[in-house]
Design an enzyme around this catalytic site. Structure first.
Site, PDB file in Angstrom:
ATOM      1  N   SER A 107       1.150  -1.451  -0.128  1.00 42.20           N
ATOM      2  CA  SER A 107       0.234  -0.048   0.205  1.00 42.20           C
ATOM      3  C   SER A 107       0.815   1.364  -0.064  1.00 42.20           C
ATOM      4  O   SER A 107       0.043   2.302  -0.055  1.00 42.20           O
ATOM      5  CB  SER A 107      -1.301  -0.497   0.985  1.00 42.20           C
ATOM      6  OG  SER A 107      -2.143  -0.401   1.183  1.00 42.20           O
ATOM      7  N   LYS A 110       0.360   3.791  -2.606  1.00 41.20           N
ATOM      8  CA  LYS A 110      -0.670   4.975  -2.691  1.00 41.20           C
ATOM      9  C   LYS A 110      -0.051   6.630  -1.818  1.00 41.20           C
ATOM     10  O   LYS A 110      -0.912   6.916  -3.150  1.00 41.20           O
ATOM     11  CB  LYS A 110      -1.676   5.015  -1.842  1.00 41.20           C
ATOM     12  CG  LYS A 110      -2.757   3.299  -1.884  1.00 41.20           C
ATOM     13  CD  LYS A 110      -3.674   3.678  -0.737  1.00 41.20           C
ATOM     14  CE  LYS A 110      -4.495   2.394  -0.216  1.00 41.20           C
ATOM     15  NZ  LYS A 110      -3.687   0.669  -0.758  1.00 41.20           N
ATOM     16  N   SER A 303      -6.474   4.274   4.243  1.00 44.56           N
ATOM     17  CA  SER A 303      -5.508   2.661   3.152  1.00 44.56           C
ATOM     18  C   SER A 303      -6.694   2.291   2.118  1.00 44.56           C
ATOM     19  O   SER A 303      -6.960   1.048   1.889  1.00 44.56           O
ATOM     20  CB  SER A 303      -4.810   2.017   3.558  1.00 44.56           C
ATOM     21  OG  SER A 303      -3.947   1.563   2.652  1.00 44.56           O
TER      22      SER A 303
END
Length: 470
Positions: A107, A110, A303
């Site tokens: 993640s 991102k 997230s």
């Protein structure tokens, strides 16, 4: 909007960042002016991040190495640990170990999605959802523009989101005495598969991902009240509908008084240049998403994988690429290169980090953090607003509490990433002398389990926070 992001930059270079006031107001759910005068005033917010000092002593490479070399070699991190540490004010590299090596980022991806969409669309851009007249009398076409936060009504998942009931009211007014009889859903803005081929098999059904379509409500969550309760308890997983565009179309039909059985997929007719109101293709109403700066904040703070994929497609649309996984990856790579980031150290398959085929180098991440934090591109500073704060918020709320990592509490602000065997963290940390550093630690061959690798990552950032490293 520019003033907002400049405040974020100032927070990084020397102003204390404070705990926000009432959550509803901060998220835009309740404007401050709507409050009753008799309500008890909020107490003054308490500082949660120490002020950074651009004039503070710069750590030395030898000092950083002495502090973290042994921590980087922790067995819990496996045999492939790639690290980059830089000074945000100057961009100087202070530590590197496999810093230029592409690593599975999870993640942490991102951060790239956030920076590229802010650069491509701008922090004030709002995603439209439109209703237009169909080819036949009484037909209304709901056209998805890619807003993943769109709500059905005031009880939506994302505070302040655009709403279908507002759009339905516009449609009814535009149609006058004509009653809608059919709803057609146009989600053709997105192309390609709705799931990225590199996702693990359980991603579409495991609660953290879903079908990516140009029209959806509430991030495709099927039970919004339950999802909101779970979210408030720290659980961001939620059951998702399998066909988000049709689910949104049926909700819209109910608002218009149209039988849900009359909802079908189709294409909106093209309006002529001199189309009159109500003519095929003419606009009957439009609602707009939260501004991009807020969408980026939501994506990073929670997230949110579905929001991430939607924002990646906005990069594609801004660069005239297909709004697909492939087109978004191509566009993000191009925008990263335009920003001067080492795009040859970037290989993406999605915008969320769920794909195991993604590769990002730690040095690209610290270059990105420096670019967003040094004030030269103030619109990019919005990525910092949603970053979890150690021992306080988001995915770091329950971390940095033990003795080995407590030096990082309140002074580490970072995005985390986790897949089985993959652990990553990237963000900023203020040293004990007040110097702001960017750091990224990525490891994609960890032993089984989560607690060991997370604790080992936390010790690295805490060591940076607790030393002058000179």
């Amino acid at each position: 909007m520019l003033a907002t992001v400049l405040v974020l930059v100032l927070a990084l270079v020397g102003v204390v960042v404070v705990r926000p006031g009432p959550v509803a107001e901060w998220l835009g759910d309740e404007p401050a002016g709507d409050r009753v005068a008799t309500e008890t005033p909020e107490p003054a917010p308490a500082a949660v991040l120490a002020a950074a000092d651009a004039n503070a002593p710069l750590p030395t490479a030898a000092g950083i190495r002495a502090e973290i070399d042994s921590l980087v070699g922790a067995a819990a991190l496996g045999d492939r640990v790639n690290v980059s540490v830089t000074d945000v004010a100057t961009g100087e590299s202070l530590y590197g170990r496999g810093a230029d090596d592409g690593t599975v980022p999870a993640s942490v991806t991102k951060l790239v999605t956030g920076v590229t969409v802010l650069a491509a669309r701008g922090p004030g851009y709002r995603i439209p959802t439109r209703a237009v007249a169909g080819a036949n009398p009484g037909e209304v076409v709901l056209v998805g523009g890619g807003d993943p936060t769109l709500a059905v009504d005031k009880n939506g998942f994302y505070p302040g989101a655009a709403r279908l009931d507002d759009l339905a009211a516009q449609v009814k007014q535009a149609l006058g005495g004509t009653s809608p009889t059919k709803v057609t859903v146009d989600s053709s803005l997105y192309t390609g598969p709705v799931h990225e081929p590199g996702w693990d098999d359980d991603i579409p059904t495991g609660g953290y991902g879903g079908s990516i379509t140009a029209l959806m409500t509430d991030g495709a969550r099927s039970d919004v009240p339950r999802a909101k309760k779970d979210h408030d308890n720290g659980d961001h997983a939620a059951e998702r509908v399998s066909q988000p565009d049709l689910a949104a179309g049926r909700a819209f039909a109910r608002l218009l008084g149209v039988p849900t059985g009359a909802v079908k997929r189709g294409k909106a007719p093209t309006a002529g240049a001199d189309a009159t109101a109500g003519a095929p293709g003419s606009e009957l109403g439009v609602v707009h998403s939260l501004p991009m700066v807020r969408l980026v904040d939501l994506m990073i703070s929670d997230s949110d994988n579905v929001v991430a994929e939607a924002l990646a497609r906005q990069v594609a649309l801004a660069r005239n690429e297909s709004a697909s996984f492939v087109g978004a990856a191509k566009a993000m790579d191009a925008v990263a290169a335009e920003l001067g980031l080492p795009a040859d150290e970037l290989s993406l398959a999605d915008g969320s980090g769920l794909s195991r085929t993604n590769r990002i180098s730690p040095s690209l991440l610290t270059d990105l953090i420096t670019l967003a934090g040094n004030g030269t591109r103030p619109e990019l500073a919005a990525i910092f607003g949603g970053l979890p704060v150690a021992a306080w918020s988001g995915t770091l709320a329950d971390r940095y509490a033990g003795a080995a990592a407590k030096a990082g509490a309140g002074v580490v602000r970072a995005k985390t990433g986790t897949l089985s065997g993959v652990h990553a963290i990237a963000g900023v940390v203020t040293t004990v002398d007040g110097r702001l550093l960017g750091f990224a630690v990525l490891t994609d061959r960890t032993p089984d389990g989560q607690e060991g690798p997370r604790a080992a990552l936390d010790r690295i950032a805490a060591a940076l926070a607790g030393c002058g490293c000179r």
